[in-house]
Motif scaffolding. Structure first.
Motif, PDB file in Angstrom:
ATOM      1  N   GLU A   9     102.438 -68.573  20.031  1.00 11.99           N
ATOM      2  CA  GLU A   9     102.587 -68.394  18.593  1.00 11.99           C
ATOM      3  C   GLU A   9     103.248 -67.055  18.322  1.00 11.99           C
ATOM      4  OE1 GLU A   9      99.085 -69.231  16.242  1.00 11.99           O
ATOM      5  OE2 GLU A   9      98.275 -70.516  17.821  1.00 11.99           O
ATOM      6  N   THR A  10     103.935 -66.971  17.183  1.00 10.01           N
ATOM      7  CA  THR A  10     104.576 -65.724  16.792  1.00 10.01           C
ATOM      8  C   THR A  10     104.750 -65.691  15.289  1.00 10.01           C
ATOM      9  OG1 THR A  10     106.417 -64.221  17.276  1.00 10.01           O
ATOM     10  CG2 THR A  10     106.969 -66.553  17.015  1.00 10.01           C
ATOM     11  N   ASP A  11     104.854 -64.493  14.751  1.00  7.97           N
ATOM     12  CA  ASP A  11     105.174 -64.318  13.339  1.00  7.97           C
ATOM     13  C   ASP A  11     106.655 -64.012  13.209  1.00  7.97           C
ATOM     14  OD1 ASP A  11     102.625 -64.773  12.280  1.00  7.97           O
ATOM     15  OD2 ASP A  11     102.021 -62.707  12.633  1.00  7.97           O
ATOM     16  N   ALA A  20     116.757 -65.234  15.312  1.00  6.15           N
ATOM     17  CA  ALA A  20     116.631 -64.616  16.644  1.00  6.15           C
ATOM     18  C   ALA A  20     115.763 -65.469  17.564  1.00  6.15           C
ATOM     19  CB  ALA A  20     116.059 -63.204  16.526  1.00  6.15           C
ATOM     20  N   LEU A  21     114.721 -66.099  17.037  1.00  3.62           N
ATOM     21  CA  LEU A  21     113.912 -67.007  17.844  1.00  3.62           C
ATOM     22  C   LEU A  21     114.769 -68.192  18.294  1.00  3.62           C
ATOM     23  CD1 LEU A  21     111.312 -67.982  19.157  1.00  3.62           C
ATOM     24  CD2 LEU A  21     110.645 -68.968  16.939  1.00  3.62           C
ATOM     25  N   GLY A  22     115.573 -68.740  17.389  1.00  6.54           N
ATOM     26  CA  GLY A  22     116.481 -69.825  17.765  1.00  6.54           C
ATOM     27  C   GLY A  22     117.435 -69.399  18.864  1.00  6.54           C
ATOM     28  N   THR A 162     104.420 -71.861  15.762  1.00  8.41           N
ATOM     29  CA  THR A 162     103.659 -72.304  16.920  1.00  8.41           C
ATOM     30  C   THR A 162     104.589 -73.162  17.759  1.00  8.41           C
ATOM     31  OG1 THR A 162     101.615 -72.339  15.625  1.00  8.41           O
ATOM     32  CG2 THR A 162     101.611 -73.554  17.712  1.00  8.41           C
ATOM     33  N   LEU A 163     104.781 -72.766  19.015  1.00  6.23           N
ATOM     34  CA  LEU A 163     105.655 -73.484  19.934  1.00  6.23           C
ATOM     35  C   LEU A 163     104.791 -74.167  20.986  1.00  6.23           C
ATOM     36  CD1 LEU A 163     107.150 -70.748  18.932  1.00  6.23           C
ATOM     37  CD2 LEU A 163     108.818 -71.368  20.649  1.00  6.23           C
ATOM     38  N   ASP A 172     107.159 -74.608  33.655  1.00  9.92           N
ATOM     39  CA  ASP A 172     107.530 -73.302  34.198  1.00  9.92           C
ATOM     40  C   ASP A 172     108.289 -72.428  33.206  1.00  9.92           C
ATOM     41  OD1 ASP A 172     106.374 -73.916  36.681  1.00  9.92           O
ATOM     42  OD2 ASP A 172     108.196 -74.978  37.304  1.00  9.92           O
ATOM     43  N   VAL A 173     108.340 -72.822  31.941  1.00 10.85           N
ATOM     44  CA  VAL A 173     109.062 -72.037  30.945  1.00 10.85           C
ATOM     45  C   VAL A 173     108.079 -71.092  30.256  1.00 10.85           C
ATOM     46  CG1 VAL A 173     110.428 -72.136  28.834  1.00 10.85           C
ATOM     47  CG2 VAL A 173     110.744 -73.887  30.593  1.00 10.85           C
ATOM     48  N   ASP A 174     108.406 -69.809  30.258  1.00 14.34           N
ATOM     49  CA  ASP A 174     107.557 -68.796  29.624  1.00 14.34           C
ATOM     50  C   ASP A 174     107.955 -68.625  28.174  1.00 14.34           C
ATOM     51  OD1 ASP A 174     105.936 -66.698  28.946  1.00 14.34           O
ATOM     52  OD2 ASP A 174     106.760 -65.292  30.418  1.00 14.34           O
ATOM     53  N   LEU A 175     107.425 -69.478  27.314  1.00 11.40           N
ATOM     54  CA  LEU A 175     107.743 -69.412  25.899  1.00 11.40           C
ATOM     55  C   LEU A 175     107.260 -68.110  25.270  1.00 11.40           C
ATOM     56  CD1 LEU A 175     107.012 -73.073  24.703  1.00 11.40           C
ATOM     57  CD2 LEU A 175     109.234 -72.015  25.159  1.00 11.40           C
ATOM     58  N   ALA A 176     106.155 -67.571  25.771  1.00  5.06           N
ATOM     59  CA  ALA A 176     105.630 -66.314  25.216  1.00  5.06           C
ATOM     60  C   ALA A 176     106.639 -65.184  25.405  1.00  5.06           C
ATOM     61  CB  ALA A 176     104.302 -65.965  25.873  1.00  5.06           C
ATOM     62  N   ALA A 177     107.394 -65.195  26.486  1.00  7.63           N
ATOM     63  CA  ALA A 177     108.402 -64.150  26.708  1.00  7.63           C
ATOM     64  C   ALA A 177     109.508 -64.227  25.656  1.00  7.63           C
ATOM     65  CB  ALA A 177     108.989 -64.285  28.117  1.00  7.63           C
ATOM     66  N   LEU A 178     109.777 -65.424  25.160  1.00 15.21           N
ATOM     67  CA  LEU A 178     110.815 -65.581  24.139  1.00 15.21           C
ATOM     68  C   LEU A 178     110.390 -65.036  22.791  1.00 15.21           C
ATOM     69  CD1 LEU A 178     111.891 -69.252  24.924  1.00 15.21           C
ATOM     70  CD2 LEU A 178     112.998 -67.134  25.683  1.00 15.21           C
TER      71      LEU A 178
END
Length: 181
Positions: A9-11, A20-22, A162-163, A172-178
């Motif tokens: 999750e992110t704000d 930028a998230l895109g 929320t992703l 294996d994808v680190d969505l939190a790093a994005l």
């Protein structure tokens, strides 16, 4: 049905952070990926897709496909002559069900494109077992925090994203790093 394997999750304090998230997502998305965007009007679904399209390097302005339902943006050549995937941008808001989604024949382009379906929850999951689901929530009321106000500026306020990566593709994808800024 696949299990949820990744969640973060992110704000998103403004439209630029949504774009930028895109753009960050474009770094991990590849041809064959399905992204399902869910959120109220003004939540940032098209804004996120604009950032994604710009970072993928696709032709044409990414705009809401509400009235045309689906729009394909072919990839532009990169400096090295290669091309990334096309972007297929779908708005399922006006679709009456899975039959109308099937009529768009998204299966034929799914393998060669990144496919983004706005308002796709409950419909687009049938396209593939592996998908990225993004829920965007926008604040209600004015920036001062008054109760729900339908006339409030939909562009104002911090969104919450929320992703969820569903299926083995996302294991294996680190969505939190994005989402780290």
């Amino acid at each position: 049905m696949s299990d949820v394997v990744v969640r973060t999750e992110t704000d998103l304090p403004d439209a630029e952070s949504t774009r930028a998230l895109g753009a960050a997502l474009a770094g991990v998305l590849r041809a064959g990926d399905l992204v399902i965007l869910t959120g109220d009007l003004g939540a940032g679904k098209t804004t996120l897709t604009q950032g994604l399209g710009a970072a993928l390097g696709v032709r044409g302005q990414v705009a809401s496909p509400t009235f045309i339902v689906a729009r394909e943006h072919p990839p532009l050549p990169r400096e090295d002559g290669s091309r990334g995937p096309a972007l297929v941008h779908v708005d399922a808001y006006r679709l009456g069900g899975l039959g109308e989604l099937d009529a768009l024949d998204l299966d034929s382009s799914l393998d060669e494109s990144v496919t983004v379906v706005e308002w796709g929850r409950g419909l687009a999951e049938a396209l593939t077992d592996d998908r990225l689901e993004i829920d965007l929530e926008r604040p209600r009321g004015t920036a001062a925090g008054t109760p729900d106000d339908e006339d409030a500026d939909p562009g104002a306020g911090t969104r919450h994203a929320t992703l969820r990566g569903v299926g083995l593709r996302w294991a294996d994808v680190d969505l939190a790093a994005l989402t780290a800024r």
